[in-house]
Design a protein around this motif. Structure first.
Motif, mmCIF file in Angstrom:
data_model
loop_
_atom_site.group_PDB
_atom_site.id
_atom_site.type_symbol
_atom_site.label_atom_id
_atom_site.label_comp_id
_atom_site.label_asym_id
_atom_site.label_seq_id
_atom_site.Cartn_x
_atom_site.Cartn_y
_atom_site.Cartn_z
ATOM 1 N N LYS A 138 45.201 45.293 38.759
ATOM 2 C CA LYS A 138 46.599 45.467 38.365
ATOM 3 C C LYS A 138 47.591 45.015 39.429
ATOM 4 O O LYS A 138 48.781 45.295 39.324
ATOM 5 C CB LYS A 138 46.854 46.930 38.004
ATOM 6 C CG LYS A 138 46.052 47.410 36.798
ATOM 7 C CD LYS A 138 46.384 48.847 36.459
ATOM 8 C CE LYS A 138 45.606 49.313 35.238
ATOM 9 N NZ LYS A 138 45.932 50.726 34.884
ATOM 10 N N GLY A 139 47.103 44.346 40.465
ATOM 11 C CA GLY A 139 48.013 43.863 41.497
ATOM 12 C C GLY A 139 47.283 43.528 42.775
ATOM 13 O O GLY A 139 46.137 43.926 42.990
ATOM 14 N N GLY A 140 47.964 42.788 43.643
ATOM 15 C CA GLY A 140 47.350 42.311 44.863
ATOM 16 C C GLY A 140 47.405 43.299 46.011
ATOM 17 O O GLY A 140 48.121 44.309 45.975
ATOM 18 N N ASN A 141 46.630 42.990 47.047
ATOM 19 C CA ASN A 141 46.586 43.768 48.283
ATOM 20 C C ASN A 141 46.793 42.797 49.448
ATOM 21 O O ASN A 141 46.006 41.855 49.626
ATOM 22 C CB ASN A 141 45.244 44.471 48.422
ATOM 23 C CG ASN A 141 45.001 45.474 47.317
ATOM 24 O OD1 ASN A 141 45.371 46.635 47.433
ATOM 25 N ND2 ASN A 141 44.382 45.034 46.223
ATOM 26 N N ALA A 142 47.849 43.016 50.214
ATOM 27 C CA ALA A 142 48.234 42.015 51.210
ATOM 28 C C ALA A 142 49.004 42.659 52.360
ATOM 29 O O ALA A 142 49.203 43.862 52.397
ATOM 30 C CB ALA A 142 49.081 40.919 50.556
ATOM 31 N N PHE A 143 49.447 41.818 53.306
ATOM 32 C CA PHE A 143 50.245 42.217 54.464
ATOM 33 C C PHE A 143 49.531 43.292 55.295
ATOM 34 O O PHE A 143 50.113 44.317 55.661
ATOM 35 C CB PHE A 143 51.632 42.708 54.038
ATOM 36 C CG PHE A 143 52.473 41.643 53.395
ATOM 37 C CD1 PHE A 143 53.081 40.665 54.152
ATOM 38 C CD2 PHE A 143 52.628 41.614 52.016
ATOM 39 C CE1 PHE A 143 53.851 39.669 53.556
ATOM 40 C CE2 PHE A 143 53.393 40.622 51.412
ATOM 41 C CZ PHE A 143 54.004 39.649 52.180
#
Length: 208
Positions: free
Chosen positions: A130-135
């Motif tokens: 349901k969405g990305g994982n970043a930073f």
């Protein structure tokens, strides 16, 4: 083409004279290098993780300072679309690289690699449909554990998440959700003071 310049720490008395006396420059021919992150290994040798682009794909690279120059020592994982690595060393001197990479479903997933004897063991830290994982950002705690914080999407606005690499068990903890505000929180950093772990992040909680 991006040039990396790794500068030695200078004494205060030299700052007014020369801010970059003998930089170690990384400049591979016909390659773009971005998103550098820096740590030192158990022997105090600087290591840099970065994303290298050859005009078609990204590669995750690690270089170290040797004889006054930066030298590539490892390529981690598979080529693809890679975003902003983080790098930290645990209390046993093992380097840990954390990065985001686009998976086969076109979603950024968070991966980590521990580097021992020139080889990388890769673990998926976060993967959401349901969405990305970043930073991601990573840092070693006073106990020698490595804490990783990042911005994750779980179907709504971004929130801040965390996992801990425990140096004694050599395993990552379960995912910890740091924030739960509907306004959204993103781009965290982590540090340690007074026996506590501190996480700082950007937020839209004031409707800004």
């Amino acid at each position: 083409m991006t040039r990396y310049a790794l500068l030695p720490l200078l004494a205060a008395s030299t700052l007014a004279q020369d801010l970059a006396p003998k930089p170690a420059v990384w400049q591979p021919q016909n390659q773009w290098s971005d998103f550098p992150t820096l740590t030192t290994d158990a022997g105090g040798v600087p290591h840099v993780a970065f994303v290298q682009w050859d005009g078609e794909k990204d590669l995750l690279k690690v270089a170290k300072l040797a004889s006054g120059t930066l030298k590539e020592v490892l390529t981690i994982g598979k080529p693809g679309i890679i975003h902003q690595p983080a790098l930290a060393t645990d209390g046993k001197g093992v380097l840990h690289v954390v990065w985001s990479q686009l998976n086969e479903k076109d979603v950024m997933e968070l991966q980590a690699a521990s580097i021992r004897d020139g080889k990388a063991k890769i673990t998926t830290l976060a993967n959401s449909t349901k969405g990305g994982n970043a930073f991601a950002k990573a840092a070693m705690s006073p106990s020698g554990d490595v804490w990783c914080v990042w911005q994750g999407m779980r179907g709504s606005t971004a929130e801040v998440f965390c996992r801990v690499f425990h140096v004694e068990s050599q395993e990552w903890s379960a995912e910890i959700q740091v924030t739960t505000n509907a306004a959204g929180d993103w781009e965290p950093c982590v540090a340690f003071a007074a026996g506590k772990t501190w996480v700082v992040f950007d937020s839209a909680r004031g409707n800004e």
